[in-house]
Design an enzyme around this catalytic site. Structure first.
Site, PDB file in Angstrom:
ATOM      1  N   SER A 157       5.366  -4.773  36.805  1.00 18.10           N
ATOM      2  CA  SER A 157       5.765  -4.370  35.449  1.00 18.10           C
ATOM      3  C   SER A 157       4.681  -4.583  34.397  1.00 18.10           C
ATOM      4  O   SER A 157       4.800  -4.074  33.285  1.00 18.10           O
ATOM      5  CB  SER A 157       7.005  -5.134  35.018  1.00 18.10           C
ATOM      6  N   LYS A 174       3.391  -1.652  32.711  1.00 18.50           N
ATOM      7  CA  LYS A 174       4.191  -0.856  31.765  1.00 18.50           C
ATOM      8  C   LYS A 174       3.581  -0.747  30.367  1.00 18.50           C
ATOM      9  O   LYS A 174       3.483   0.370  29.833  1.00 18.50           O
ATOM     10  CB  LYS A 174       5.621  -1.406  31.690  1.00 18.50           C
ATOM     11  N   TYR A 199       4.747   5.995  38.829  1.00 16.06           N
ATOM     12  CA  TYR A 199       5.259   4.675  38.455  1.00 16.06           C
ATOM     13  C   TYR A 199       5.075   3.669  39.593  1.00 16.06           C
ATOM     14  O   TYR A 199       4.580   2.552  39.382  1.00 16.06           O
ATOM     15  CB  TYR A 199       6.737   4.794  38.053  1.00 16.06           C
ATOM     16  N   TYR A 220      12.213  -8.864  29.123  1.00 20.09           N
ATOM     17  CA  TYR A 220      13.594  -8.377  29.312  1.00 20.09           C
ATOM     18  C   TYR A 220      14.602  -9.238  28.563  1.00 20.09           C
ATOM     19  O   TYR A 220      14.437  -9.521  27.385  1.00 20.09           O
ATOM     20  CB  TYR A 220      13.940  -8.281  30.809  1.00 20.09           C
ATOM     21  N   VAL A 262       7.125  -8.580  38.779  1.00 15.50           N
ATOM     22  CA  VAL A 262       7.745  -9.245  39.935  1.00 15.50           C
ATOM     23  C   VAL A 262       6.730  -9.604  41.021  1.00 15.50           C
ATOM     24  O   VAL A 262       7.051 -10.287  41.980  1.00 15.50           O
ATOM     25  CB  VAL A 262       8.910  -8.416  40.552  1.00 15.50           C
TER      26      VAL A 262
HETATM   27  N1  GLN Z   1       7.936  -2.105  40.609  1.00 19.63           N
HETATM   28  C1  GLN Z   1       8.933  -2.985  40.114  1.00 19.63           C
HETATM   29  C2  GLN Z   1      10.258  -2.269  39.960  1.00 19.63           C
HETATM   30  O1  GLN Z   1      10.298  -1.209  39.458  1.00 19.63           O
HETATM   31  C3  GLN Z   1       8.515  -3.572  38.821  1.00 19.63           C
HETATM   32  C4  GLN Z   1       9.542  -4.501  38.242  1.00 19.63           C
HETATM   33  C5  GLN Z   1       8.953  -5.684  37.568  1.00 19.63           C
HETATM   34  O2  GLN Z   1       7.820  -6.077  37.777  1.00 19.63           O
HETATM   35  N2  GLN Z   1       9.768  -6.334  36.777  1.00 19.63           N
HETATM   36  O3  GLN Z   1      11.280  -2.776  40.364  1.00 19.63           O
END
Ligand code: GLN
Length: 622
Positions: free
Chosen positions: A73, A76, A198, A250, A268
């Protein structure tokens, strides 16, 4: 032991802090590695690295800082920046909002009515941003994203194909989100293309050092501190950091802002980065996650660093130094143009009508506001000129140049002239040009030297308050009898002196004396102007004085016959007469009374100069 040995033996205090923190938190074994992407489940949860990168490119690293992992993430906010660059703010915000959702990163929720994802940090918003990356083919868009993220990290990055395939094969929830976005028209073409991009951006392989450099690039206005390459246009940094602040972790964002107070992003894969704008970036890698998907140790590291190093962004540092480093008026400090008695009297009386503000540091609203306030409050009480010296100004933002341009307008309306000295060519000057109302251009003057700015004000004061024509007496000629050094001499003394002097003429621009020449004559200036200057070590010249008819130079010849200490050059057509040291010695023996008169007059001049310099030193020290 050499100096180099000593410095390598002594650990940096910053490094020591990081090592202690790393040791303390290494025992923290709470949390689980992500397993919903099968490939991520293989990672060792004990891995732990911390890196701090400053905006001037210093790195402090401890632990597993070179072990590769995937960005997840953390990609992003970076791809949000790419979308902003490729499509512009308006287009991007038609597809994604900027409101914190307070929901999990993978929530399947869209804004009622529009179908827009709440923000670019949750998966839905991020997938919408991926669909906005420009490029003619999937390959071109992949290259665009990889190149942008590499620019942040300052090295070419690659995609971990195993993680990519693993998530692509199992990411049904994200696939559902992608198709829902297509259903609402947020994604306008095949959602599988956006999803592939993505999954690829999430699988970009970095290490902890890269994370800190990405963060430092965001802290540094979008320019990587090591490579000096721009990763994203400066105008989008505030947008990126804003959504990181309000949505970066989040449903933990409120607690994060409260406890850490740094725009941040977690992934993650176990990475966390945090940004202190203008100062530094932090990267942490520790794959065990809490139930919200944030690295357990990553959160702890950021909380501890923030409190121990006082990094919370709502606890901003006070401006480190006063913006006005010296303030004085022309009553105390004058230009280096030496004035005759009449002019000096006018300037003594009216000098306080011209105030000088030597500025320093960064000019922005909060710092320039004080200066502008002081000047506008002083103006009605009789301020005709305000000189702002920019020598030590490191930066002026748009708000500062705008307020200064407004001040010029205020001056035009209230009879206050502004003089801006030593404003560096380039950006700042151009910014002023854009802000200034051309109607007011006459009430502002730009001068390359502070000294010239002071002289400009003196001329104005003499015009306003002096006798007519006073400021323009440079062309007048004085006879030897009228010369300042001959004041009080008898006709017989004058005749004797006349017989000893050698007349000289110089055209404008001609050198008269050079530093290092033997000091073999005293010069009496009868017509025109000369300037005495010294060469500066870094190049350029500094004016020590400008002299007019009735004044003298080269007095050193009288004292010790040493070498000239400065250069003297004719500024205009010049007439002067030289009194050689040999003639002076003869006069001293033959007519001591004449010599006493001469020395007396020279001493009177020297005293005036000393008084002025004393006032200047006192004003500058105040
Ligand atoms: N690739 C992961 C997902 O879409 C990224 C989520 C994350 O890092 N919080 O679930």
């Amino acid at each position: 032991m050499t100096y180099a040995d000593a410095s390598s033996a002594i650990r940096s205090p910053v490094q020591a802090c990081l090592e202690q923190l790393h040791a303390r938190l290494a025992d923290l074994t709470a949390g689980q590695v992500a397993t919903y992407i099968p490939e991520l489940a293989k990672v060792d949860p004990a891995l732990f690295g911390i890196v701090i990168a400053t905006v001037d490119g210093r790195l402090y690293e401890v632990g597993d800082t070179r072990v590769p992992f995937t960005l997840q993430s953390i990609s992003k906010p970076l791809v949000y920046g790419v979308a902003l660059e490729d499509q512009g703010t308006e287009r991007v915000h038609r597809a994604v909002g900027v409101e914190p959702s307070g929901e999990a990163f993978n929530a399947i929720s869209l804004e009622p009515g529009t179908g827009r994802p709440m923000n670019p940090m949750i998966n839905a918003g991020a997938i919408a941003c991926s669909s906005l990356v420009a490029g003619a083919s999937a390959q071109a868009r992949r290259a665009r994203v990889l190149d942008a993220i590499s620019a942040y990290a300052g090295r070419p990055l690659a995609i971990d194909e195993a993680v990519f395939e693993s998530e692509r094969a199992t990411g049904h929830r994200n696939r559902a989100i992608g198709h829902m976005l297509r259903n609402y028209g947020i994604i306008e073409d095949d959602p599988e293309l956006a999803l592939d991009l993505y999954f690829q951006q999430c699988s970009v392989q970095v290490d902890c050092r890269d994370l800190a450099l990405i963060a430092a690039t965001l802290a540094n206005g979008g320019v990587n501190p090591l490579t000096a390459r721009r990763a994203v246009r400066a105008e989008y940094i505030t947008a990126i950091l804003s959504v990181m602040t309000t949505c970066g972790v989040y449903d933990f964002t409120g607690g994060w802002v409260f406890n850490v107070g740094l725009p941040a992003k977690s992934g993650v894969g176990g990475g966390v980065l945090a940004v202190l704008p203008g100062q530094l970036g932090i990267g942490v890698f520790s794959p065990a996650l809490d139930e919200r998907g944030n690295s357990v140790r990553g959160v702890q590291v950021c909380e501890t660093l923030s409190s121990e190093l006082a990094l919370h962004f709502l606890q901003p540092p006070r401006p480190s130094a006063a913006t006005v480093r010296a303030r004085y008026t022309l009553a105390e400090v004058r230009s280096k143009r030496r004035r005759g008695d009449a002019e000096r009297r006018v300037l003594d009386e009216h000098g306080r009508r011209a105030a000088v503000y030597e500025l320093q540091g960064d000019l922005r609203f909060s710092t320039i506001e004080q200066v502008v306030r002081e000047i506008t409050e002083a103006a009605p009480a009789g301020l005709d000129f305000a000189v702002l010296d920019f020598k030590r100004v490191s930066h002026a933002d748009q708000a500062a140049t705008r307020l200064l341009a407004q001040l010029v307008g205020y001056g035009a309306a209230h009879g206050l002239n502004l003089v801006l000295t030593r404003v560096r060519r380039g950006e700042l000057l151009a910014a002023f040009g854009n802000e200034l109302d051309p109607q007011c251009a006459r009430s502002v003057s730009f001068q390359p030297q502070l000294d010239l700015g002071l002289e400009w004000c003196e001329r104005g004061l003499l015009q306003r308050h002096g006798a007519a024509g006073m400021a323009g007496t440079a062309g007048a000629r004085c006879s030897l009898a009228e010369h300042g050094l001959c004041a009080g001499m008898s006709p017989a003394d004058l005749a004797l002196l006349q017989a000893c002097v050698e007349p000289h003429q110089f055209d404008a621009g001609m050198p008269i004396l050079r530093r290092g020449d033997p000091g073999d004559a005293l010069y009496l200036l009868l017509r025109g102007e000369v300037s005495v200057t010294v060469e500066l070590p870094g190049g350029g010249h500094k004016r020590l004085s400008t002299l007019t008819a009735g004044m003298s130079f080269g007095e050193l010849a009288l004292v010790n016959g040493g070498l000239r200490s400065a250069d003297v050059r004719a500024d205009t057509q010049v007439e002067c007469c030289a009194l050689p040291t040999t003639a002076l010695a003869r006069l001293e023996a033959e007519r001591p009374s004449l010599m006493i008169r001469l020395l007396h007059n020279l001493l009177a001049n020297a005293t005036l100069t000393a008084v002025q310099l004393t006032a200047e030193v006192a004003a500058l020290e105040a």
